[in-house]
Write an enzyme that holds these catalytic residues in place. Structure first.
Site, mmCIF file in Angstrom:
data_model
loop_
_atom_site.group_PDB
_atom_site.id
_atom_site.type_symbol
_atom_site.label_atom_id
_atom_site.label_comp_id
_atom_site.label_asym_id
_atom_site.label_seq_id
_atom_site.Cartn_x
_atom_site.Cartn_y
_atom_site.Cartn_z
ATOM 1 N N GLY A 55 0.796 -1.219 0.000
ATOM 2 C CA GLY A 55 0.000 0.000 0.000
ATOM 3 C C GLY A 55 0.828 1.267 0.000
ATOM 4 N N SER A 56 0.242 2.316 0.597
ATOM 5 C CA SER A 56 0.748 3.684 0.430
ATOM 6 C C SER A 56 2.103 3.963 1.068
ATOM 7 C CB SER A 56 -0.275 4.677 0.999
ATOM 8 O OG SER A 56 -1.507 4.560 0.314
ATOM 9 N N VAL A 57 2.667 3.020 1.828
ATOM 10 C CA VAL A 57 3.994 3.271 2.407
ATOM 11 C C VAL A 57 5.043 3.485 1.321
ATOM 12 C CG1 VAL A 57 3.619 2.104 4.619
ATOM 13 C CG2 VAL A 57 4.330 0.772 2.623
ATOM 14 N N VAL A 58 4.797 2.990 0.093
ATOM 15 C CA VAL A 58 5.793 3.123 -0.964
ATOM 16 C C VAL A 58 5.750 4.491 -1.633
ATOM 17 C CG1 VAL A 58 5.551 0.649 -1.394
ATOM 18 C CG2 VAL A 58 4.395 2.275 -2.897
ATOM 19 N N LYS A 59 4.800 5.330 -1.271
ATOM 20 C CA LYS A 59 4.643 6.607 -1.971
ATOM 21 C C LYS A 59 5.847 7.529 -1.800
ATOM 22 C CE LYS A 59 -0.414 6.514 -1.893
ATOM 23 N NZ LYS A 59 -1.659 6.997 -1.265
#
Length: 702
Positions: A395-399
């Site tokens: 999910g969004s942790v890679v943003k």
């Protein structure tokens, strides 16, 4: 009638010649006997002492014995895995030992010891029963003729007959008493031993009485001795035992898949070796150098003397980067919070949770914790290894990596990084948007996009980056190398790449498909990849990635063994021979201003004022935290019934962060896969909070 003449004198000649020939033959025999006696006398007088010495001479063979394996310590010098010395009854098999002698020794030894943790098999019982000559004779007589000879009437081989005898005895279902069962087990152990090799007859649960009784009767038990056995012990608990690994038993011996490798390197078949993780990875250091003894045997094969030649060298000691006390705290926090998720019904279909802490400046792993949960039974077990061998869509942790790539490749700049926050409308597909309502923002800069975790921002950034052509609700065209562009960027931070941690079994993650069956690029999946909802990564990759942001742009190789040394004989001091040096795998080519955009975004995720901020519960934690939350859509997968279709929608909840926000000393990653979407809660934040507070309490300067 003179046709016939008398042959006069013939009979008298025969009678006179026979005694002469006999006398000649007897004379020759007497001469030969005289020569033989003379030769024997000569050999006796001249070489008698030499022959006597040869008969009485002995032979010597060098054998090796086990030494204690190396000890593993935590970062503070506490023993994580050590060796516990226990007494053992041993046996060294001579070259001339017969089956009858083994049978007698087994019966005698069973008078003094009991083996209760093993049960003899039917074949063991039959072997033991037939070792008695009387029993063997009786069974041989009872054996059907067809088991002794073949169809042509030829006698079968001894091995074929013995096999038939074994089958015959096994069908008798003999009932042995406890003493006989012990004797059968001893007989099996000794029979399987190699000549002049030392084996353990009993090395567990040996009582003082048993040792005393065996010791008193050693003279009656040839080959039997009292020795020392080393068992692995875990004085500080087993929370990371899965990472430490395991050692084979004497019974299992060398792993069959690497048998030839070990034999070529001087191992015996019944040696104990590391079979997994640290025990296996550092086997050459941990095994030490065996002690050697010279065994002198008489000409009849019996052992005359055993003398130690070399005492051997215990295995090298490993000092790990993990703090045992902190490790226990992290594991306890993970279990406590996960239990609360179970109680709330949020983890009904979850298969576990994982947490890992790392020093972002060096790559040293500080704690590695994991839980595995059987979704059918609800049973949980420790699974720290999941940090390196389990992959999840994060999910969004890679943003942070997506924004970093946009900056490094000059798609956006530290000054000009505002993009529209309009949803993506693809033909024939549901609208692709962020979690907040459409129209909440008209546009966003990079820092705010990270703070509110905007999926829309990341998709617009990706399209601009790869050069996509897009008309809302009509079409989207992505270049065929779009996946490669984004994945190369993620790989720069370690996402989707093996980190190189010094543990075997690490996986690189899972890449989603790039093209459909017709060879067309999956354009919508490119957009999903941009905000972390497509490829799968491991928890250790997350902590390496966030450490790269924390330390200013250096991707550090994670490691768990800090140093290798030697423990003093009294066990109180460690002499270090080697220290691990931090290894930079890649330096991120960004400017300080570009890095600051990402760091500011991570700061605002926790400390920002926007109502859509995702980690505000961590705002008051000291020291200050910067980080990023993540949520990814997934579906329930039943590992025990992989072909059963399920349409239960779940989410993977994640968090990455570092503290203090300035000059970070700790980086963490927390993963809770398979939660109920309606019960996501703040479980990852609770674990991260405990990890950070506990660490700095342990390392506070007073």
């Amino acid at each position: 009638m003179d046709y016939f003449r008398k042959n006069s004198g013939t009979g008298s000649n025969k009678q006179s010649s026979t005694p002469i020939r006999m006398r000649i033959i007897l004379g020759v025999i007497l001469v030969l006997f005289a020569m033989l006696i003379g030769q024997l006398a000569y050999l006796q007088l001249v070489y008698g002492s030499r022959f006597k010495a040869e008969v009485q001479q002995s032979d010597s063979t060098v054998i090796s014995n086990q030494v204690p394996r190396g000890v593993m310590y935590d970062a503070k010098g506490r023993v994580l895995v050590g060796n516990k010395a226990t007494n053992a009854i041993t046996y060294t098999k001579s070259a001339s030992t017969t089956t009858t002698q083994i049978y007698q020794i087994s019966n005698a030894l069973s008078n003094y010891i009991k083996i209760t943790d093993e049960k003899p098999t039917k074949q063991m019982v039959a072997d033991y029963y037939l070792a008695d000559e009387n029993n063997n004779t009786k069974i041989s007589a009872q054996l059907p003729k067809s088991d002794k000879v073949d169809a042509d009437g030829n006698k079968k081989t001894n091995s074929e007959i013995y096999k038939a005898e074994l089958n015959y005895v096994e069908k008798m279902n003999l009932k042995l008493n406890e003493k006989q069962k012990t004797a059968a087990l001893i007989f099996n152990k000794i029979s399987g031993a190699y000549t002049l090799s030392t084996i353990y007859i009993k090395n567990k649960g040996l009582t003082d009485k048993e040792i005393a009784q065996v010791g008193e009767h050693l003279s009656e038990l040839p080959g039997v001795g009292i020795g020392t056995e080393w068992q692995r012990s875990y004085p500080n608990g087993s929370s990371i035992q899965s990472i430490i690994g395991s050692v084979s038993t004497e019974k299992s011996g060398l792993p069959s898949d690497n048998l030839q490798y070990y034999l070529r390197n001087g191992y015996s078949r019944n040696d104990r070796v590391g079979t997994s993780y640290l025990e296996k990875e550092y086997e050459p250091l941990l095994k030490g150098t065996k002690s050697t003894s010279r065994v002198t045997t008489k000409s009849n094969g019996n052992i005359q003397q055993t003398k130690t030649v070399y005492n051997g060298q215990a295995g090298a000691s490993l000092m790990l980067t993990i703090d045992a006390k902190y490790q226990k705290q992290v594991q306890a926090a993970l279990k406590r919070v996960y239990s609360s998720a179970e109680s709330a019904g949020a983890a009904r279909y979850s298969n576990g949770a994982y947490a890992v802490a790392m020093n972002p400046q060096t790559g040293a792993l500080l704690a590695v914790a994991g839980i595995n949960r059987n979704t059918n039974t609800g049973k949980t077990t420790d699974n720290a290894l999941g940090v390196i061998n389990q992959s999840f869509v994060m999910g969004s942790v890679v943003k942070g990596a997506t924004v970093s790539g946009g900056l490094i490749n000059h798609i956006i700049t530290p000054i000009n990084n505002t993009l529209p926050d309009t949803p993506i409308y693809l033909p024939g597909s549901p609208v692709k948007k962020s979690v907040y309502p459409i129209g909440t923002f008209s546009s966003l800069d990079a820092e705010t996009a990270l703070e509110v975790s905007s999926n829309i921002y990341m998709m617009h950034l990706a399209m601009k980056w790869v050069g996509a052509k897009y008309v809302p609700k009509q079409y989207i065209h992505m270049p065929n190398d779009s996946f490669d562009i984004l994945r190369r960027n993620f790989a720069m931070f370690g996402l989707g790449q093996k980190t190189g941690v010094d543990l075997p079994g690490e996986v690189s993650g899972i890449e989603g498909k790039s093209f459909n069956s017709k060879g067309n690029i999956l354009s919508g999946s490119v957009l999903d990849l941009a905000y972390g909802n497509y490829d799968a990564y491991t928890p250790i990759q997350l902590v390496q990635y966030v450490s790269t942001i924390a330390n200013g742009g250096y991707r550090m190789q994670p490691y768990i063994v800090q140093s290798v040394g030697k423990t003093s004989r009294d066990g109180k001091k460690i002499y270090i021979n080697y220290n691990k040096k931090p290894n930079v795998q890649q330096a991120i080519p960004w400017t300080p201003d570009e890095l600051n955009v990402v760091r500011q975004g991570f700061w605002r995720v926790v400390h920002g004022t926007n109502g859509w901020g995702t980690a505000h519960p961590l705002k008051n934690v000291k020291p200050s935290i910067s980080g990023k939350t993540g949520t990814a859509q997934t579906f329930y997968y039943d590992a025990e019934h992989p072909n059963r279709k399920h349409n239960i929608e779940l989410i993977n909840a994640t968090f990455i962060g570092y503290a203090p926000s300035k000059n970070p000393k700790l980086a963490v990653a927390v993963v809770f896969p398979g939660l109920d979407p309606d019960g996501e809660g703040t479980y990852t934040l609770q674990v991260a909070k405990a990890m950070i507070q506990d660490y700095f309490k342990l390392h506070s300067t007073k």
